[in-house]
Scaffold this motif. Structure first.
Motif, short mmCIF file in Angstrom:
data_model
loop_
_atom_site.label_atom_id
_atom_site.label_comp_id
_atom_site.label_asym_id
_atom_site.label_seq_id
_atom_site.Cartn_x
_atom_site.Cartn_y
_atom_site.Cartn_z
N GLY A 223 -50.48 -11.43 -1.62
CA GLY A 223 -50.14 -10.54 -0.53
C GLY A 223 -51.27 -9.60 -0.16
N ALA A 224 -50.90 -8.44 0.39
CA ALA A 224 -51.87 -7.47 0.87
C ALA A 224 -52.63 -6.82 -0.27
CB ALA A 224 -51.18 -6.41 1.71
N VAL A 225 -53.92 -6.65 -0.12
CA VAL A 225 -54.73 -5.96 -1.12
C VAL A 225 -54.36 -4.48 -1.16
CG1 VAL A 225 -57.07 -5.29 -1.78
CG2 VAL A 225 -56.62 -7.60 -0.93
N PHE A 226 -54.31 -3.86 0.01
CA PHE A 226 -54.01 -2.43 0.09
C PHE A 226 -52.53 -2.26 0.44
CE2 PHE A 226 -58.54 -2.75 1.38
CZ PHE A 226 -59.09 -2.11 0.28
N ASP A 227 -51.67 -2.65 -0.51
CA ASP A 227 -50.24 -2.61 -0.24
C ASP A 227 -49.67 -1.20 -0.26
OD1 ASP A 227 -50.52 -2.24 -2.94
OD2 ASP A 227 -49.13 -3.81 -3.54
N MET A 228 -50.48 -0.21 -0.64
CA MET A 228 -50.04 1.18 -0.59
C MET A 228 -50.40 1.83 0.73
SD MET A 228 -53.29 0.94 -1.44
CE MET A 228 -53.09 0.28 -3.08
N TRP A 229 -51.00 1.07 1.64
CA TRP A 229 -51.50 1.61 2.91
C TRP A 229 -50.37 2.20 3.76
CZ3 TRP A 229 -55.45 3.34 5.48
CH2 TRP A 229 -55.47 3.33 6.87
N ASP A 230 -50.56 3.43 4.16
CA ASP A 230 -49.60 4.12 5.02
C ASP A 230 -50.39 4.95 6.01
OD1 ASP A 230 -47.71 5.67 6.27
OD2 ASP A 230 -46.65 6.24 4.43
N PRO A 231 -50.47 4.54 7.28
CA PRO A 231 -51.25 5.29 8.26
C PRO A 231 -50.86 6.76 8.35
CG PRO A 231 -50.59 3.17 9.16
CD PRO A 231 -49.86 3.33 7.86
N ASP A 232 -49.56 7.06 8.13
CA ASP A 232 -49.12 8.45 8.21
C ASP A 232 -49.72 9.29 7.09
OD1 ASP A 232 -47.60 7.92 10.44
OD2 ASP A 232 -45.78 7.50 9.28
N VAL A 233 -50.07 8.64 5.98
CA VAL A 233 -50.64 9.35 4.83
C VAL A 233 -52.17 9.29 4.84
CG1 VAL A 233 -50.83 9.34 2.30
CG2 VAL A 233 -48.61 8.94 3.40
N LEU A 366 -58.42 9.11 -0.76
CA LEU A 366 -59.33 8.44 0.17
C LEU A 366 -58.59 8.36 1.50
CD1 LEU A 366 -61.92 6.92 0.91
CD2 LEU A 366 -60.79 4.81 0.14
N LYS A 367 -59.16 9.02 2.51
CA LYS A 367 -58.53 9.06 3.83
C LYS A 367 -59.52 8.66 4.90
CE LYS A 367 -55.01 12.41 2.48
NZ LYS A 367 -54.27 13.65 2.81
N PHE A 368 -59.00 8.38 6.08
CA PHE A 368 -59.79 7.80 7.16
C PHE A 368 -59.50 8.57 8.45
CE2 PHE A 368 -58.50 4.81 3.98
CZ PHE A 368 -59.61 4.01 3.73
N LYS A 377 -58.40 -1.24 11.64
CA LYS A 377 -57.81 -2.53 11.97
C LYS A 377 -57.87 -3.50 10.80
CE LYS A 377 -59.10 -2.37 16.90
NZ LYS A 377 -60.00 -3.00 17.92
N GLU A 378 -58.94 -3.40 10.00
CA GLU A 378 -59.16 -4.37 8.91
C GLU A 378 -58.21 -4.16 7.74
OE1 GLU A 378 -64.00 -4.85 9.60
OE2 GLU A 378 -63.21 -4.04 7.71
N ILE A 379 -57.91 -2.91 7.40
CA ILE A 379 -57.22 -2.60 6.15
C ILE A 379 -55.86 -3.28 6.02
CG2 ILE A 379 -56.17 -0.73 4.81
CD1 ILE A 379 -58.55 1.01 5.64
N PRO A 380 -54.97 -3.23 7.01
CA PRO A 380 -53.65 -3.87 6.84
C PRO A 380 -53.71 -5.39 6.69
CG PRO A 380 -53.64 -2.34 8.70
CD PRO A 380 -55.07 -2.54 8.30
N GLY A 381 -54.74 -6.02 7.23
CA GLY A 381 -54.84 -7.48 7.18
C GLY A 381 -55.68 -8.03 6.04
#
Length: 435
Positions: A223-233, A366-368, A377-381
């Protein structure tokens, strides 16, 4: 003396004592589960009883990780009492003196490291994070432990269930001729940890690394590498950037047929790392690709602009950080140096860089900013390669990852600069005994 002063679980004590009977002993399990402390105590005991002939070794991914994970804890009197004063090492040196014996420190970051072992004869080796070492190095190490009574002590967090260490060694521990014992550790096996700390690190990990580093399971990447990814966070507006302690630098993934992508990262006063800004060049179908001279001009033009909302866009602060460049782009790095930039070759180990990024993101450190749209665009995919998983390897699919590569190059290469101030999920603890 040490056993009286240091709180140890029954499993730790049993593993230390029983390891004397085996040629190879492996402590595997969750982070902060007490396996490193048990292995170090076993190593002290093994040095005292080691044969007079043959070298004593400590092996790890790099000299720096050996110093951080093994030698620095060994030198802490709060943990190891009087024995800590018997550990002598100058930072950066590849030797140490422990209990009067010379100990050689060997980093094994790639397959070429196997050559460091050729020709030597060893009587004792302590291996830190064994799954991160190339199989050729591990095999050569065991062959070099040829003195009668020679032993290998190793620690590891769980990895892919098809990893060579699991399939060829840990899973065969019960076979009569293996002379190998493996112990599985969980957080409950470390009596030094408070309930609050255990709850905190459980909350910081997610997905694959939760299963491996918290539950201690050997599971495959999926599955996703960054499965903790949350744009709101993880995403903030550029205008909301806090003041920076310093700019860590710019990571660059150089492309010929692919895009060239640069990401700037700063260390905020809140001890959070911020991907502040990005620059990206991709040739369209109607134009010739830029040369290295043109790419350098484009990158330097971007660097000359404002990258923090506090800067005057008409007179921004000059960029003084490192430009971290992919090792394979040596010609581009030369061009940047000729054009006046200070460059550094990137540390490229993919899984280590991913582990660093996921640990930082899981800890919220680590924030963006919205000035990095291509990276966002890259992180969720970004997903694991299931074909590599079947072969016992953890590898992401190499597709739309140029900004991610730039970011991990920078974070891994500058780690020693930010590591002490920035919390890395599951790797920082107020108690050295929690190692």
């Amino acid at each position: 003396m040490i056993l009286d002063n240091l709180p140890l679980s029954r499993k730790q004590i049993v593993s230390i004592v029983e390891s004397r009977r085996y040629r190879v002993s492996i402590w595997s399990g969750a982070v902060r589960s007490g396996k490193t402390i048990a292995s170090i105590l076993a190593f002290y005991d093994a040095i005292v009883n080691a044969p007079d002939s043959g070298l004593i070794l400590i092996c790890g991914r790099t000299l720096q990780t050996i110093e951080r994970n093994i030698l620095e804890p060994m030198q802490d009197p709060a943990v190891f009492g009087a024995w800590a004063s018997e550990v002598h090492h100058t930072r950066g040196s590849n030797v140490a003196v422990i209990l009067g014996r010379t100990v050689h420190l060997i980093g094994a970051s790639d397959v070429r490291a196997e050559g460091k072992l050729r020709g030597l004869t060893a009587c004792l080796a302590l291996v830190d994070e064994a799954t991160l070492l190339p199989e050729s190095f591990w095999t050569q190490l065991l062959a070099r432990l040829s003195v009668p009574g020679a032993r290998c002590l190793a620690t590891t967090n769980p990895d892919n269930p098809a990893h060579y260490l699991k399939v060829n060694f840990i899973d065969r521990a019960g076979e009569r001729d293996m002379r190998l014992r493996a112990w599985d550790f969980t957080l409950d096996d470390n009596p030094s940890l408070s309930a609050e700390y255990v709850a905190a690190i459980k909350a910081e990990f997610t997905g694959l690394f939760y299963l491996r580093n918290i539950l201690g399971r050997w599971v495959a990447a999926d599955g996703a590498v960054f499965d903790m990814w949350d744009p709101d966070v993880h995403v903030i507006k550029w205008d909301d950037l806090p003041a920076m302690r310093w700019i860590l630098g710019v990571g660059v993934d150089h492309g010929t047929t692919n895009p060239t992508h640069a990401v700037m990262v700063g260390h905020g006063i809140d001890d959070v790392l911020y991907c502040m800004d990005e620059w990206r060049y991709k040739a369209n179908n109607r134009e010739a690709r830029w040369t290295n001279v043109q790419l350098s001009n484009g990158l330097r033009g971007w660097l000359a602009g404002a990258h923090h909302p506090s800067q005057d866009p008409d007179s921004p602060d000059p960029f003084r950080g490192y430009v971290i460049v992919d090792q394979s782009a040596a010609d581009f790095r030369v061009q940047l140096q000729q054009d006046g930039l200070t460059t550094h070759s990137a540390k490229k180990e993919v899984l280590y860089g991913i582990r660093t990024m996921t640990a930082l993101m899981a800890a919220g450190n680590l924030k963006f900013t919205d000035r990095c749209p291509e990276l966002l665009k890259e992180i969720p995919g970004y997903v694991w390669d299931t074909k590599a998983t079947e072969k016992g390897k953890d590898e992401p699919i190499k597709l739309n990852d140029h900004g991610i590569d730039s970011t991990r190059y920078l974070l891994a290469t500058t780690e020693r600069k930010w590591r002490r101030q920035v919390k890395l999920a599951g790797y920082s603890t107020p108690e050295l005994t929690a190692a």
